[in-house]
Design a protein around this motif. Structure first.
Motif, PDB file in Angstrom:
ATOM      1  N   GLN A  23     -41.010   1.930 -14.867  1.00 15.83           N
ATOM      2  CA  GLN A  23     -40.212   2.932 -15.568  1.00 15.83           C
ATOM      3  C   GLN A  23     -38.947   3.275 -14.785  1.00 15.83           C
ATOM      4  OE1 GLN A  23     -42.838   6.270 -16.342  1.00 15.83           O
ATOM      5  NE2 GLN A  23     -44.293   4.940 -17.370  1.00 15.83           N
ATOM      6  N   ASN A  33     -47.026  10.738 -16.834  1.00 21.21           N
ATOM      7  CA  ASN A  33     -47.882   9.543 -16.847  1.00 21.21           C
ATOM      8  C   ASN A  33     -49.357   9.796 -16.570  1.00 21.21           C
ATOM      9  OD1 ASN A  33     -46.198   6.757 -16.854  1.00 21.21           O
ATOM     10  ND2 ASN A  33     -44.972   8.360 -15.931  1.00 21.21           N
ATOM     11  N   HIS A  74     -46.935   9.556 -21.587  1.00 20.28           N
ATOM     12  CA  HIS A  74     -47.226   8.128 -21.550  1.00 20.28           C
ATOM     13  C   HIS A  74     -48.739   7.988 -21.507  1.00 20.28           C
ATOM     14  CE1 HIS A  74     -44.690   4.417 -20.800  1.00 20.28           C
ATOM     15  NE2 HIS A  74     -45.892   3.956 -21.069  1.00 20.28           N
ATOM     16  N   ASN A 122     -45.744  -1.780 -20.774  1.00 21.24           N
ATOM     17  CA  ASN A 122     -45.420  -1.300 -19.430  1.00 21.24           C
ATOM     18  C   ASN A 122     -44.355  -2.171 -18.765  1.00 21.24           C
ATOM     19  OD1 ASN A 122     -47.140   1.037 -19.005  1.00 21.24           O
ATOM     20  ND2 ASN A 122     -48.847  -0.392 -19.159  1.00 21.24           N
ATOM     21  N   LEU A 137     -37.374   2.614 -24.172  1.00 18.55           N
ATOM     22  CA  LEU A 137     -37.579   3.981 -23.694  1.00 18.55           C
ATOM     23  C   LEU A 137     -36.387   4.866 -24.053  1.00 18.55           C
ATOM     24  CD1 LEU A 137     -39.097   3.344 -20.134  1.00 18.55           C
ATOM     25  CD2 LEU A 137     -40.308   4.182 -22.153  1.00 18.55           C
TER      26      LEU A 137
END
Length: 348
Positions: free
Chosen positions: A25, A51, A74, A135, A325
């Motif tokens: 990320q 997360n 997430h 991911n 994202l």
């Protein structure tokens, strides 16, 4: 736009797939020019991208909502992938599900790694908007390297013409560790290496016993290894065999595909839509099928799918994930602006 990436227990989870997801990320946001911070005390952010689901994570969500910040959760975790992991996981999994639903429902938007995990969350009755975003994978890091492969072979003293099958994962029954060892027992001419580590006190006795002593001599558990050795292993091994029974995605599979390694997995729902048997990987359903496929793949008796597998990894590169994202962040902020505008109209 400024994003607060929050990750509770970073040191503890650094060796897991979730830990690598945070690194991805950070890279993804940098590549698309989005400012982010890891400082939990920061106040000038626009979106909390969280997360983890510990007690502190719950407090962060509560604080963010109180301060009028947008929250994107997430959703790496589900009840299904919590089961068959730690001691007592099956007994408390219904409570974990209830807690996850409560926590996820407080978000403005949910991101989860695959369409499969999205379906699971929707099946929980969660009404928050959900999108699936991989991911991601750093293609450059896993590019084939003679130097890295040499380091792997030297570290493990791999003999010439020795066939090596690897897996990467935590010491969980869910990951298929029992099957991995049983297959190694049936195939003594091959070397099986399971990379990864989980604190012994946290896993059931049956799995502790397998890792510590009850495995054949052709199986090794070297623990968590990072850097050149594991990256060399991904490309230098003869097969990446991942017999997991349940995943929300499986970052290690992306790492193997990015290394142009031959991949063999269990045929489970999470791979639907991105992995296809005999096209970009091979799939099996039980140890009999796995034994047959391992022998044929290692001995090059059937076509390899490495190049097609690499194409899957390319589609999930960090650069592409960054744009996905960014789209979600913009959507959340745009909706927020629209809500404020509607509120003003109503007040007037």
């Amino acid at each position: 736009m400024k994003v607060l990436l929050y990750f509770e227990g970073e040191k503890i989870l650094a060796k897991s797939g979730i830990g690598r997801a945070l690194e991805h990320q950070k890279r993804a946001l940098s590549e698309v020019g989005i400012e982010y911070t890891l400082d939990a005390d920061c106040t000038d952010y626009d979106i909390l991208h969280i997360n983890t689901y510990g007690i502190n994570s719950h407090s962060m969500v509560k604080k963010a909502k109180k301060n009028g910040k947008k929250v994107i959760y997430h959703a790496h975790s589900t009840e299904e992938d919590f089961r068959n992991s730690f001691i007592g996981s099956n007994q408390i999994s219904p409570l974990v599900k209830k807690y996850l639903v409560s926590l996820y429902s407080k978000a403005d938007y949910l991101i989860t790694p695959t369409p499969y995990s999205k379906e699971l969350l929707e099946g929980y009755g969660i009404t928050v908007p959900i999108t699936s975003i991989s991911n991601g994978i750093d293609l450059n890091r896993f590019e084939r390297s003679e130097e890295k492969e040499t380091k792997f072979r030297e570290y493990f003293k791999i003999k010439e013409n020795q066939k090596v099958i690897i897996c990467v994962g935590l010491y969980f029954e869910r990951k298929g560790i029992i099957d991995f060892v049983e297959l190694a027992r049936e195939m003594p001419n091959y070397r099986f290496i399971w990379f990864g580590h989980t604190p012994m006190y946290s896993i059931p006795k049956t799995i502790r016993t397998i890792v510590k002593e009850d495995h054949p001599v052709n199986v090794e558990f070297p623990g968590y290894i990072k850097g050149d050795i594991i990256e060399g292993a991904y490309s230098a091994a003869d097969l990446f065999f991942f017999p997991s029974y349940e995943e929300t995605e499986g970052i290690v599979i992306l790492e193997a595909l990015a290394s142009k390694q031959q991949v063999l997995v269990r045929d489970i729902p999470v791979y639907k839509g991105w992995l296809k048997d005999k096209v970009n990987c091979y799939m099996g359903n039980n140890n009999e099928e796995f034994a047959n496929l391992i022998e044929k793949l290692v001995e090059n008796k059937i076509p390899n799918t490495c190049q097609a597998g690499y194409s899957v990894a390319k589609d999930k590169s960090i650069g592409r994930i960054g744009h996905e994202l960014k789209n979600v962040y913009e959507k959340v902020l745009t909706n927020d602006a629209k809500e404020q505008e509607d509120r003003v109209h109503q007040e007037n």
